[in-house]
Scaffold this motif. Sequence first.
Motif, mmCIF file in Angstrom:
data_model
loop_
_atom_site.group_PDB
_atom_site.id
_atom_site.type_symbol
_atom_site.label_atom_id
_atom_site.label_comp_id
_atom_site.label_asym_id
_atom_site.label_seq_id
_atom_site.Cartn_x
_atom_site.Cartn_y
_atom_site.Cartn_z
ATOM 1 N N ARG A 4 0.833 -1.204 0.000
ATOM 2 C CA ARG A 4 0.000 0.000 0.000
ATOM 3 C C ARG A 4 0.866 1.252 0.000
ATOM 4 N N ASN A 5 1.915 1.237 0.798
ATOM 5 C CA ASN A 5 2.826 2.380 0.846
ATOM 6 C C ASN A 5 3.528 2.590 -0.487
ATOM 7 N N LEU A 6 4.040 1.510 -1.069
ATOM 8 C CA LEU A 6 4.757 1.635 -2.335
ATOM 9 C C LEU A 6 3.825 2.139 -3.435
ATOM 10 N N ALA A 7 2.598 1.627 -3.467
ATOM 11 C CA ALA A 7 1.640 2.093 -4.465
ATOM 12 C C ALA A 7 1.318 3.570 -4.264
ATOM 13 N N ALA A 8 1.189 3.987 -3.007
ATOM 14 C CA ALA A 8 0.898 5.390 -2.718
ATOM 15 C C ALA A 8 2.051 6.299 -3.127
ATOM 16 N N ALA A 9 3.254 5.736 -3.183
ATOM 17 C CA ALA A 9 4.430 6.480 -3.653
ATOM 18 C C ALA A 9 4.629 6.305 -5.152
ATOM 19 N N ASP A 10 3.609 5.756 -5.844
ATOM 20 C CA ASP A 10 3.601 5.537 -7.285
ATOM 21 C C ASP A 10 4.671 4.546 -7.734
ATOM 22 N N LEU A 11 4.965 3.578 -6.885
ATOM 23 C CA LEU A 11 5.857 2.481 -7.237
ATOM 24 C C LEU A 11 4.994 1.229 -7.335
ATOM 25 N N ARG A 12 4.498 0.946 -8.532
ATOM 26 C CA ARG A 12 3.494 -0.105 -8.715
ATOM 27 C C ARG A 12 4.062 -1.388 -9.310
ATOM 28 N N ASP A 13 5.306 -1.347 -9.754
ATOM 29 C CA ASP A 13 6.021 -2.565 -10.124
ATOM 30 C C ASP A 13 6.890 -2.950 -8.938
ATOM 31 N N VAL A 14 6.586 -4.064 -8.309
ATOM 32 C CA VAL A 14 7.209 -4.425 -7.036
ATOM 33 C C VAL A 14 7.812 -5.820 -7.126
ATOM 34 N N VAL A 15 9.078 -5.917 -6.741
ATOM 35 C CA VAL A 15 9.770 -7.198 -6.632
ATOM 36 C C VAL A 15 9.666 -7.666 -5.185
ATOM 37 N N VAL A 16 9.199 -8.881 -4.979
ATOM 38 C CA VAL A 16 9.098 -9.447 -3.633
ATOM 39 C C VAL A 16 10.031 -10.654 -3.556
ATOM 40 N N ILE A 17 10.972 -10.598 -2.641
ATOM 41 C CA ILE A 17 11.900 -11.713 -2.443
ATOM 42 C C ILE A 17 11.274 -12.660 -1.438
ATOM 43 N N VAL A 18 11.007 -13.881 -1.879
ATOM 44 C CA VAL A 18 10.328 -14.870 -1.048
ATOM 45 C C VAL A 18 11.261 -16.037 -0.774
ATOM 46 N N GLY A 19 10.934 -16.807 0.250
ATOM 47 C CA GLY A 19 11.741 -17.977 0.599
ATOM 48 C C GLY A 19 10.953 -18.907 1.495
ATOM 49 N N TYR A 20 11.002 -18.636 2.816
ATOM 50 C CA TYR A 20 10.256 -19.443 3.772
ATOM 51 C C TYR A 20 8.758 -19.335 3.480
ATOM 52 N N GLN A 21 8.083 -20.491 3.401
ATOM 53 C CA GLN A 21 6.642 -20.548 3.128
ATOM 54 C C GLN A 21 6.265 -19.681 1.912
ATOM 55 N N ALA A 22 7.108 -19.764 0.883
ATOM 56 C CA ALA A 22 6.893 -18.938 -0.310
ATOM 57 C C ALA A 22 5.553 -19.220 -0.979
ATOM 58 N N GLN A 23 5.062 -20.443 -0.829
ATOM 59 C CA GLN A 23 3.812 -20.774 -1.513
ATOM 60 C C GLN A 23 2.654 -19.914 -1.020
ATOM 61 N N ALA A 24 2.730 -19.437 0.234
ATOM 62 C CA ALA A 24 1.659 -18.583 0.755
ATOM 63 C C ALA A 24 1.607 -17.259 0.003
ATOM 64 N N VAL A 25 2.769 -16.732 -0.390
ATOM 65 C CA VAL A 25 2.795 -15.504 -1.181
ATOM 66 C C VAL A 25 2.309 -15.782 -2.599
ATOM 67 N N HIS A 26 2.756 -16.879 -3.185
ATOM 68 C CA HIS A 26 2.283 -17.249 -4.525
ATOM 69 C C HIS A 26 0.759 -17.365 -4.548
ATOM 70 N N GLU A 27 0.192 -17.978 -3.523
ATOM 71 C CA GLU A 27 -1.254 -18.177 -3.484
ATOM 72 C C GLU A 27 -2.016 -16.855 -3.380
ATOM 73 N N ARG A 28 -1.397 -15.852 -2.750
ATOM 74 C CA ARG A 28 -2.074 -14.568 -2.558
ATOM 75 C C ARG A 28 -1.670 -13.524 -3.598
ATOM 76 N N LYS A 29 -0.790 -13.880 -4.500
ATOM 77 C CA LYS A 29 -0.219 -12.901 -5.431
ATOM 78 C C LYS A 29 -1.289 -12.128 -6.198
#
Length: 244
Positions: free
Chosen positions: A40-65
Amino acid sequence: MLGMVLAAGAGRRLRPYTDTLPKALVPVDGETTIMDISLRNLAAADLRDVVVIVGYQAQAVHERKAELERRHGVKLTLVHNDKAEEWNNAYSLWCARDYFDQGVLLVNGDTVHPVSVEHTLLSAPATSDILLAVDAVKKLADEEMKVTLDGDGHLKLITKLMDPADAAGEYIGATLIRPGIGERLADALQATFERDPQLYYEDGYQELVARGEKIAVAPIGEVPWVEVDNHDDLAKAREIACRY
């Protein structure tokens, strides 16, 4: 410029939440997670392309992407850290090295702070290729990532292993990385984790300073924020997140 969220850590001190979730997906305001606030903060700063570094329980982020993209109006690129449960975050940030040259506003995935931090970094004059958000107001203790500055106000030392009385403030886990430093930062991070895989990416910043690079700091002022390491921190995050 890209947004970047470092969200590969396990957060074992936040169990049972982190038995099945990475720390960044722990809720802090109803169903709102730490990552929701970061995006939300990054989008509010007009940074809408976001790289997320995942590792532990990465599938939870994939599922919510898809839902995270829809909710915050962002496009997420997930970068996988294959050593998230073995090595510290110097390696984790290095995993996203291919994106540094686009310019990056990096936020730690366990930090709850208001969007004023992003605006402070983005509006600062370009006096160095790396700019750190620093809390110069908070009373410090042993756990914080503390900084000292040289006579010109640039970073001299960044470490937890410092007498709090000697520190100029605490690095809060948000960095502006300008495009020109990308290759040199990647090399410093690699030298850092090859020396000791348990080192932090902040030790990579220290490596840059040792090589003669200038790293500036941007005081964030007196704002409510917290790094969520344990259940006491989580309680504080839940107290302040609803104010944003």
